[in-house]
Design a protein around this motif. Structure first.
Motif, PDB file in Angstrom:
ATOM      1  N   SER A  49      -1.471  -6.061   9.908  1.00 31.69           N
ATOM      2  CA  SER A  49       0.244  -5.538  10.338  1.00 31.69           C
ATOM      3  C   SER A  49       1.382  -5.630   9.453  1.00 31.69           C
ATOM      4  CB  SER A  49       0.544  -6.865  11.531  1.00 31.69           C
ATOM      5  OG  SER A  49       1.896  -6.785  12.039  1.00 31.69           O
ATOM      6  N   ASN A  50       2.249  -4.915   9.578  1.00 30.34           N
ATOM      7  CA  ASN A  50       3.601  -4.697   8.847  1.00 30.34           C
ATOM      8  C   ASN A  50       4.904  -5.086   9.518  1.00 30.34           C
ATOM      9  OD1 ASN A  50       3.744  -2.593  10.615  1.00 30.34           O
ATOM     10  ND2 ASN A  50       4.743  -1.212   8.966  1.00 30.34           N
ATOM     11  N   THR A  51       4.480  -5.790  10.622  1.00 32.21           N
ATOM     12  CA  THR A  51       5.551  -6.414  11.495  1.00 32.21           C
ATOM     13  C   THR A  51       6.609  -7.482  10.672  1.00 32.21           C
ATOM     14  OG1 THR A  51       4.421  -8.096  12.473  1.00 32.21           O
ATOM     15  CG2 THR A  51       4.609  -5.909  13.742  1.00 32.21           C
ATOM     16  N   GLY A  52       7.726  -7.802  11.238  1.00 31.57           N
ATOM     17  CA  GLY A  52       8.577  -8.595  10.769  1.00 31.57           C
ATOM     18  C   GLY A  52       8.078 -10.075  10.952  1.00 31.57           C
ATOM     19  N   PHE A  53       7.340 -10.140  12.061  1.00 36.87           N
ATOM     20  CA  PHE A  53       6.925 -11.422  12.397  1.00 36.87           C
ATOM     21  C   PHE A  53       5.480 -11.941  11.564  1.00 36.87           C
ATOM     22  CE2 PHE A  53       3.312 -13.466  15.045  1.00 36.87           C
ATOM     23  CZ  PHE A  53       3.795 -14.751  15.043  1.00 36.87           C
ATOM     24  N   SER A  54       4.872 -10.887  11.192  1.00 37.50           N
ATOM     25  CA  SER A  54       3.756 -11.280  10.205  1.00 37.50           C
ATOM     26  C   SER A  54       4.392 -11.636   8.949  1.00 37.50           C
ATOM     27  CB  SER A  54       2.975 -10.277  10.181  1.00 37.50           C
ATOM     28  OG  SER A  54       1.949  -9.841  11.318  1.00 37.50           O
ATOM     29  N   LEU A  55       5.062 -10.905   8.489  1.00 32.28           N
ATOM     30  CA  LEU A  55       5.997 -11.165   7.086  1.00 32.28           C
ATOM     31  C   LEU A  55       6.613 -12.420   7.119  1.00 32.28           C
ATOM     32  CD1 LEU A  55       7.021  -7.540   6.116  1.00 32.28           C
ATOM     33  CD2 LEU A  55       5.021  -8.761   5.240  1.00 32.28           C
ATOM     34  N   GLY A  56       7.161 -12.796   8.260  1.00 34.16           N
ATOM     35  CA  GLY A  56       7.762 -14.218   8.342  1.00 34.16           C
ATOM     36  C   GLY A  56       6.490 -15.306   8.401  1.00 34.16           C
ATOM     37  N   CYS A  57       5.509 -15.073   9.017  1.00 35.04           N
ATOM     38  CA  CYS A  57       4.698 -16.048   8.788  1.00 35.04           C
ATOM     39  C   CYS A  57       4.254 -16.334   7.266  1.00 35.04           C
ATOM     40  CB  CYS A  57       3.221 -15.531   9.580  1.00 35.04           C
ATOM     41  SG  CYS A  57       3.411 -15.406  11.273  1.00 35.04           S
ATOM     42  N   LEU A  58       3.940 -15.289   6.436  1.00 35.85           N
ATOM     43  CA  LEU A  58       3.903 -15.292   5.028  1.00 35.85           C
ATOM     44  C   LEU A  58       4.861 -16.103   4.549  1.00 35.85           C
ATOM     45  CD1 LEU A  58       2.394 -14.673   2.386  1.00 35.85           C
ATOM     46  CD2 LEU A  58       3.935 -12.626   2.646  1.00 35.85           C
ATOM     47  N   THR A  59       6.268 -15.821   4.808  1.00 36.19           N
ATOM     48  CA  THR A  59       7.376 -16.618   4.408  1.00 36.19           C
ATOM     49  C   THR A  59       7.279 -18.142   4.270  1.00 36.19           C
ATOM     50  OG1 THR A  59       8.618 -14.582   4.067  1.00 36.19           O
ATOM     51  CG2 THR A  59       9.702 -16.823   3.967  1.00 36.19           C
ATOM     52  N   MET A  69       0.893  -1.207   0.004  1.00 36.28           N
ATOM     53  CA  MET A  69       0.037   0.085  -0.080  1.00 36.28           C
ATOM     54  C   MET A  69       0.824   1.218   0.067  1.00 36.28           C
ATOM     55  SD  MET A  69      -2.922  -0.968   2.753  1.00 36.28           S
ATOM     56  CE  MET A  69      -3.994   0.455   2.549  1.00 36.28           C
ATOM     57  N   ASP A  70       0.471   2.266  -0.851  1.00 35.89           N
ATOM     58  CA  ASP A  70       1.224   3.463  -0.824  1.00 35.89           C
ATOM     59  C   ASP A  70       0.887   4.393   0.581  1.00 35.89           C
ATOM     60  OD1 ASP A  70       2.248   3.103  -3.378  1.00 35.89           O
ATOM     61  OD2 ASP A  70       0.531   3.789  -4.407  1.00 35.89           O
ATOM     62  N   ASP A  71      -0.147   4.067   1.164  1.00 33.65           N
ATOM     63  CA  ASP A  71      -0.669   4.785   2.339  1.00 33.65           C
ATOM     64  C   ASP A  71      -0.936   3.874   3.327  1.00 33.65           C
ATOM     65  OD1 ASP A  71      -1.755   6.561   4.283  1.00 33.65           O
ATOM     66  OD2 ASP A  71      -3.466   6.971   3.314  1.00 33.65           O
ATOM     67  N   PRO A  72      -0.137   3.146   4.031  1.00 31.13           N
ATOM     68  CA  PRO A  72      -0.266   2.122   5.144  1.00 31.13           C
ATOM     69  C   PRO A  72      -1.362   2.361   6.144  1.00 31.13           C
ATOM     70  CG  PRO A  72       1.932   2.313   4.470  1.00 31.13           C
ATOM     71  CD  PRO A  72       1.145   3.430   4.024  1.00 31.13           C
ATOM     72  N   LYS A  73      -1.438   3.691   6.380  1.00 22.36           N
ATOM     73  CA  LYS A  73      -2.337   4.163   7.313  1.00 22.36           C
ATOM     74  C   LYS A  73      -3.792   3.791   7.198  1.00 22.36           C
ATOM     75  CE  LYS A  73       0.565   7.991   9.054  1.00 22.36           C
ATOM     76  NZ  LYS A  73       0.868   9.602   9.280  1.00 22.36           N
ATOM     77  N   ALA A  74      -4.041   3.921   5.682  1.00 22.85           N
ATOM     78  CA  ALA A  74      -5.439   3.627   5.561  1.00 22.85           C
ATOM     79  C   ALA A  74      -5.832   2.160   5.699  1.00 22.85           C
ATOM     80  CB  ALA A  74      -5.660   3.957   4.144  1.00 22.85           C
ATOM     81  N   ALA A  75      -4.940   0.974   6.215  1.00 23.09           N
ATOM     82  CA  ALA A  75      -5.395  -0.195   6.328  1.00 23.09           C
ATOM     83  C   ALA A  75      -5.836  -0.292   7.558  1.00 23.09           C
ATOM     84  CB  ALA A  75      -3.879  -1.034   6.518  1.00 23.09           C
ATOM     85  N   SER A  76      -5.703   0.533   8.432  1.00 21.76           N
ATOM     86  CA  SER A  76      -6.659   0.278   9.630  1.00 21.76           C
ATOM     87  C   SER A  76      -8.102   0.200   9.623  1.00 21.76           C
ATOM     88  CB  SER A  76      -6.295   1.332  10.667  1.00 21.76           C
ATOM     89  OG  SER A  76      -6.679   2.875  10.087  1.00 21.76           O
TER      90      SER A  76
END
Length: 263
Positions: free
Chosen positions: A245-255, A227-234
């Motif tokens: 979430s944009n945490t490393g943990f969540s992205l690790g789950c994805l991987t 997203m170009d505007d991550p704040k809109a994700a809420s």
């Protein structure tokens, strides 16, 4: 009367603190930083990332309970921290608890139940399991034995209080770190929708905030987007999202999930 290492009131406080720190160390380093596995990585019935996130959270919650009990016991036994050799004993008990955590985790989680391995994607998972078992289980337990076999000898004073304060601070710092991993690229968002939200509804919700889909799991519950505007994700919470979430943990789950689904 001389207080022996085996009867010290600091014993269970130190062991439980070390055990909790072992769990936090595992969760922070292997689940979040290195992203090598989840608690239930090898359980076929729990491929849904909502369940993976849930059980990782329950694991950390259990460590919070153990740490809280340990801190309560440490406070209750605070007078013993002024005794002879208290600092060495407390270090020994904490190292024993730390080592016991990794021994139990290796034997029960890696080899008996097989719910996960240290490095899921390694061609030689047993080698990693054995390395972790020795380096973080056997070695700390051996050092603990060397410290504790000397008993309650030495002068009293501030050493015990310093060690107690250091261990308490470590537990109090590790807990929040385990709960709030470091952020990654803020434009990369992982969205987990509630069960029952159909795929087309989730897609429309993501489109409404100009999210570009990078990947979606086979259940249609977890989406990776940019997203170009991550704040809109809420605003996605209004459309049935459970986690944005944009945490490393969540992205690790994805991987991990992508690798698991390919396997």
């Amino acid at each position: 009367m001389v207080t022996t290492a085996s009867s010290s009131p600091l014993r269970w406080a130190g062991i439980l603190l070390g055990f909790a720190l072992g769990g936090f160390y595992d969760g922070i380093l292997l689940h979040q930083v290195l992203q090598w596995h989840h608690l239930l990585s090898n359980v076929d019935a729990v491929r849904d990332m909502r369940m993976q996130v849930l059980f990782d959270g329950l694991f950390h919650a259990l460590m919070y309970v153990v740490a809280a009990v340990a801190l309560a016991k440490l406070w209750k036994a605070r007078a013993a921290a002024n005794g002879p050799g208290a600092g060495r004993q407390l270090c020994g008990y904490a190292l024993l608890g730390f080592g016991v955590w990794h021994i139990v985790d290796s034997v029960v989680s890696h080899w008996i139940t097989g719910i996960h391995r240290i490095k899921i994607d390694s061609p030689s998972p047993l080698a990693w399991d054995l390395f972790w078992f020795i380096a973080f289980g056997i070695v700390p337990a051996w050092i603990a034995w060397m410290l504790l076999r000397r008993g309650a000898t030495g002068s009293g004073g501030s050493d015990g209080r310093r060690v107690a304060a250091t261990l308490a601070a470590a537990a109090l710092v590790a807990g929040p770190i385990a709960a709030v991993p470091a952020a990654s690229d803020p434009s990369q968002i992982v969205v987990l929708f509630a069960p029952g939200v159909p795929g087309h509804q989730a897609f429309n919700a993501l489109a409404s905030v100009d999210a570009r889909v990078v990947w979606v799991d086979r259940s249609g519950g977890m989406w990776a987007v940019q997203m170009d505007d991550p704040k809109a994700a809420s605003t996605l919470y209004r459309h049935g999202a459970l986690l944005v979430s944009n945490t490393g943990f969540s992205l690790g789950c994805l991987t991990w999930t992508k690798a698991a689904l390919r396997g």
